[in-house]
Design an enzyme around this catalytic site. Structure first.
Site, short mmCIF file in Angstrom:
data_model
loop_
_atom_site.label_atom_id
_atom_site.label_comp_id
_atom_site.label_asym_id
_atom_site.label_seq_id
_atom_site.Cartn_x
_atom_site.Cartn_y
_atom_site.Cartn_z
CG HIS A 290 52.04 33.46 48.08
ND1 HIS A 290 52.86 33.76 47.01
CD2 HIS A 290 52.66 32.46 48.76
CE1 HIS A 290 53.91 32.98 47.03
NE2 HIS A 290 53.82 32.18 48.09
CG ASP A 341 57.80 31.86 46.53
OD1 ASP A 341 58.38 31.13 47.35
OD2 ASP A 341 56.60 31.74 46.26
#
Length: 472
Positions: A290, A341
């Site tokens: 991220h 993810d």
């Protein structure tokens, strides 16, 4: 020797038409010796192991005798650098109503509590088959569901991790199991009732358990720090040292939420990136996942240390996390990779496209990355982040991991083949994948998973089993 004729192939910096690849069969008795004559004048760069590419030849307008035709555009197999397989069960369920990352997390915990080694194997096998159908040949599984829901270890302390290893083998894709240290609910606080099954209590106990895991030709064992809130600062070095001594990849959720940054500053006086740097976590074998809410100093620390950045745009937008400074990170020296993810969708073409399009929205300018650069993030740089730097290219000696994309669907038809990279990134979807090879073995043929042809049904059954268990 097995031979494939690729109608069009992306060779890293260009698309070539009429490419022939020879590969050592996956069941060959051993490597092909160096400099073995192939009969057509090319020489093998051996010794080349089974399941690897022996030769790549361009300028073949028609298939040679005996070659298997792969019409469309063939790419190196895609690398999904960040996955939580059980999150696939959340799809659609978490789209009801509104909320934040933190309210989403409560639903995630409920599903996590329902999983057993058997149900996790069934779910992950179907999820990894879905990935194969999307052209993904390797996945990094960020794994923290280690114990029983009450925190007691299973008789086999790695039962859940081994279920994932078996699931990837069944689905035919490569796995980097990023076994995750998750010890605290936040900066030293004890795990709450949802997190007990995640925790090994201490980093030393985590390392002792993980050391029992074994990889194989398709499985690498890596490590992960869940986040700075989940591993006390004094134990970060233990996880980093474990990875360093094994030359294993190390991943970490980093600055996904502003609230995490604020809590870290309050507890330590440091940003999460600074804290990781202080304890030796950053470096070329490490990937921050991220990397969304960073200071200028954070970006410099990540870039100058060679720490990678895995962006997960479909999840980051689904959870309203924000848009990370990916161009600045890359310019600072951080290699970019991509992950699905939480599996809001499983489509690496969409992840690559979103990286560019998100940045266009943020800056109101176009062209931050070329299509080739985005494909490199989805292939070579993604594989490197998973500890497989030899993968991700169509080159002699590389693993025979291939993904073929149709160029005649309603999404991909019309553009010149030489613009295949642009078609793949900016128009194609996972539904356009027709063939996938992993280690020279056919895993997807004509859009059907050969080992799990009823992938949709398997997903429905596996998700229903977890959902029903989670509702108790």
């Amino acid at each position: 020797m097995n031979t494939y004729w690729l109608e069009h192939a992306w060779l890293g910096d260009r698309v070539e038409s009429g490419v022939v690849v020879d590969l050592v069969p996956p069941d060959a008795p051993g490597p092909v010796p160096a400099d073995e004559e192939l009969g057509d004048g090319t020489r093998a760069p051996g010794p080349v192991p089974p399941g690897h590419l022996l030769a790549v030849r361009t300028g073949a307008p028609a298939p040679p005798p005996g070659a298997v035709r792969l019409p469309g555009l063939t790419l190196p197999g895609l690398a999904n650098a960040h996955s939580h397989a059980f999150h696939r069960a959340l799809r659609a369920t978490v789209q009801v109503g509104s909320g934040t990352f933190w309210t989403w997390r409560e639903t995630m915990y409920r599903f996590a509590a329902a999983l057993t080694p058997d149900s996790y194997h069934a779910l992950a096998r179907a999820v990894y088959a879905e990935m194969a159908l999307a052209g993904i040949t390797a996945v990094g599984e960020f794994h923290y569901l280690h114990h029983q829901p009450d925190g007691r270890p299973y008789d086999n302390p790695n039962a859940m991790g081994e279920a994932l290893i078996a699931a990837a083998a069944d689905a035919g894709i490569r796995l980097t199991l990023l076994d995750t240290a998750y010890l605290s609910s936040g900066f030293g606080a004890a795990p709450d009732r949802h997190q007990r099954r995640f925790s090994d209590s201490t980093a030393d106990a985590w390392a002792e358990r993980v050391s029992l895991l074994r990889g194989d030709s398709h499985t690498l064992i890596g490590a992960a720090v869940h986040s700075v809130r989940a591993v006390p600062a004094g134990q970060l070095a233990t996880v980093a040292d474990f990875a360093r001594h094994r030359d294993a990849p190390l991943h970490v959720h980093l600055s996904e939420q502003r609230a995490e940054n604020e809590a870290c500053l309050a507890a330590t006086g440091r940003t999460p990136t600074q804290l990781l740097a202080d304890h030796g976590v950053l470096g070329p074998r490490t990937t921050g996942v991220h990397n969304t809410h960073l200071t200028d100093e954070d970006i410099t620390l990540i870039g100058t240390s060679g720490t990678g950045t895995c962006m997960c745009p479909t999840t980051e937008r689904d959870l309203a996390d924000g848009i990370g400074p990916a161009p600045r990170l890359q310019r600072a020296g951080s290699p970019l990779s991509l992950g699905s993810d939480s599996h809001a969708v499983i489509d690496l073409f969409e992840e690559a496209r979103a990286l560019e399009l998100n940045e266009r929205l943020r800056t109101r300018t176009r062209g931050h990355w070329t299509a080739a650069a985005l494909l490199r993030a989805a292939t070579a740089d993604g594989h490197a982040a998973l500890g497989r730097p030899e993968a991700g290219s169509l080159a002699p000696g590389a693993p025979a991991d291939l993904t073929t994309l149709a160029l005649d669907t309603v999404r991909t038809a019309g553009a010149p083949p030489l613009l295949g990279a642009e078609t793949a990134v900016f128009a194609a979807s996972a539904a356009d994948v027709t063939h996938v090879l992993v280690g020279g073995r056919v895993i997807v043929r004509d859009g059907v998973h050969v080992r799990l042809p009823g992938t949709g049904r398997a997903l429905a059954e596996a998700v229903a089993a977890v959902r029903d268990g989670g509702g108790r």
